[in-house]
Design a protein around this motif. Structure first.
Motif, PDB file in Angstrom:
ATOM      1  N   HIS A  34      14.165 -17.195  26.307  1.00 50.65           N
ATOM      2  CA  HIS A  34      14.683 -17.374  24.945  1.00 50.65           C
ATOM      3  C   HIS A  34      13.363 -16.943  24.122  1.00 50.65           C
ATOM      4  CE1 HIS A  34      15.938 -18.195  20.740  1.00 50.65           C
ATOM      5  NE2 HIS A  34      17.082 -18.593  21.048  1.00 50.65           N
ATOM      6  N   ARG A  35      13.246 -15.789  23.490  1.00 42.19           N
ATOM      7  CA  ARG A  35      12.054 -15.568  22.783  1.00 42.19           C
ATOM      8  C   ARG A  35      12.161 -15.498  21.262  1.00 42.19           C
ATOM      9  NH1 ARG A  35      10.210 -11.286  19.608  1.00 42.19           N
ATOM     10  NH2 ARG A  35       8.123 -10.801  19.790  1.00 42.19           N
ATOM     11  N   PHE A  36      11.275 -16.117  20.669  1.00 43.94           N
ATOM     12  CA  PHE A  36      11.262 -16.463  19.332  1.00 43.94           C
ATOM     13  C   PHE A  36      10.338 -15.343  18.502  1.00 43.94           C
ATOM     14  CE2 PHE A  36      12.589 -20.507  21.222  1.00 43.94           C
ATOM     15  CZ  PHE A  36      13.517 -20.675  20.378  1.00 43.94           C
ATOM     16  N   PRO A  37      11.126 -14.731  17.593  1.00 43.97           N
ATOM     17  CA  PRO A  37      10.255 -13.636  16.968  1.00 43.97           C
ATOM     18  C   PRO A  37       9.427 -14.339  15.949  1.00 43.97           C
ATOM     19  CG  PRO A  37      12.574 -13.697  16.306  1.00 43.97           C
ATOM     20  CD  PRO A  37      12.539 -14.381  17.348  1.00 43.97           C
ATOM     21  N   GLY A  38       8.557 -13.642  15.608  1.00 46.44           N
ATOM     22  CA  GLY A  38       7.327 -14.136  14.612  1.00 46.44           C
ATOM     23  C   GLY A  38       6.304 -14.034  15.033  1.00 46.44           C
TER      24      GLY A  38
END
Length: 133
Positions: A34-38
Motif C-alpha cells: 500500500h503506497r501512500f502518496p505525498g
C-alpha cells in the motif's frame, strides 16, 4: 487522529485498506503493498523513556507513528484514549486542532516498564496525502 466537525481532536481504530499485489523489486514474487502518496518531510526514530508524558499538543506534521517496541497511548480532546504497541500504526492529523478548555490536540505518553521505540514518518503539507484508513 483528526479534527472532528465540532473542532475537537478525535481518534478511531480502523483497518488499513487499499493493498495491491506487486513486486517490491524486479521479478521478485509479488507481495501485498500500500503506497501512500505525498512528500515525506522527515523520518524519525523516537524513544519515549519510561514515565514520559507529552502534555496537550497538536501533531507537528501529518505523520505516521509506528511503535517498534514498548507501548504508548494517545488521548484526544473528545476523551478517547487508545493504547498501542508493535503491530499498530497511528495516523496523526490534528495539526489544526483548536484550544478547548485549555487543551489543544492530544496527550500522549509511554506505558509500561520499558521505553517505547517508534518510527515516525512526517509529510509536508496541511492536507492528508490521499490516506484511506
Amino acid at each position: 487522529m483528526k479534527i472532528a466537525p465540532d473542532g475537537l481532536s478525535t481518534i478511531a481504530q480502523r483497518q488499513l485498506e487499499g493493498f495491491i499485489q506487486q513486486s517490491v523489486s524486479g521479478d521478485t514474487t509479488p507481495i501485498w503493498m500500500h503506497r501512500f502518496p505525498g512528500i515525506v518531510k522527515a523520518v524519525w526514530f523516537n524513544i519515549l523513556p519510561v514515565g514520559w508524558i507529552g502534555d496537550w499538543h497538536p501533531s507537528p506534521a501529518l505523520q505516521w507513528v509506528v511503535p517498534l517496541s514498548g507501548r504508548w497511548f494517545i488521548e484526544t480532546q473528545d476523551g478517547v484514549r487508545v493504547e498501542m504497541g508493535p503491530g499498530d500504526i497511528h495516523w496523526g492529523a490534528d495539526k489544526a486542532a483548536g484550544i478547548v478548555d485549555g487543551e489543544i490536540g492530544h496527550r500522549s505518553g509511554q506505558l509500561g516498564d520499558v521505553p517505547c521505540v517508534q518510527l515516525m514518518v512526517q509529510f509536508d503539507g496541511t492536507t492528508e496525502p490521499g490516506v484511506t484508513v
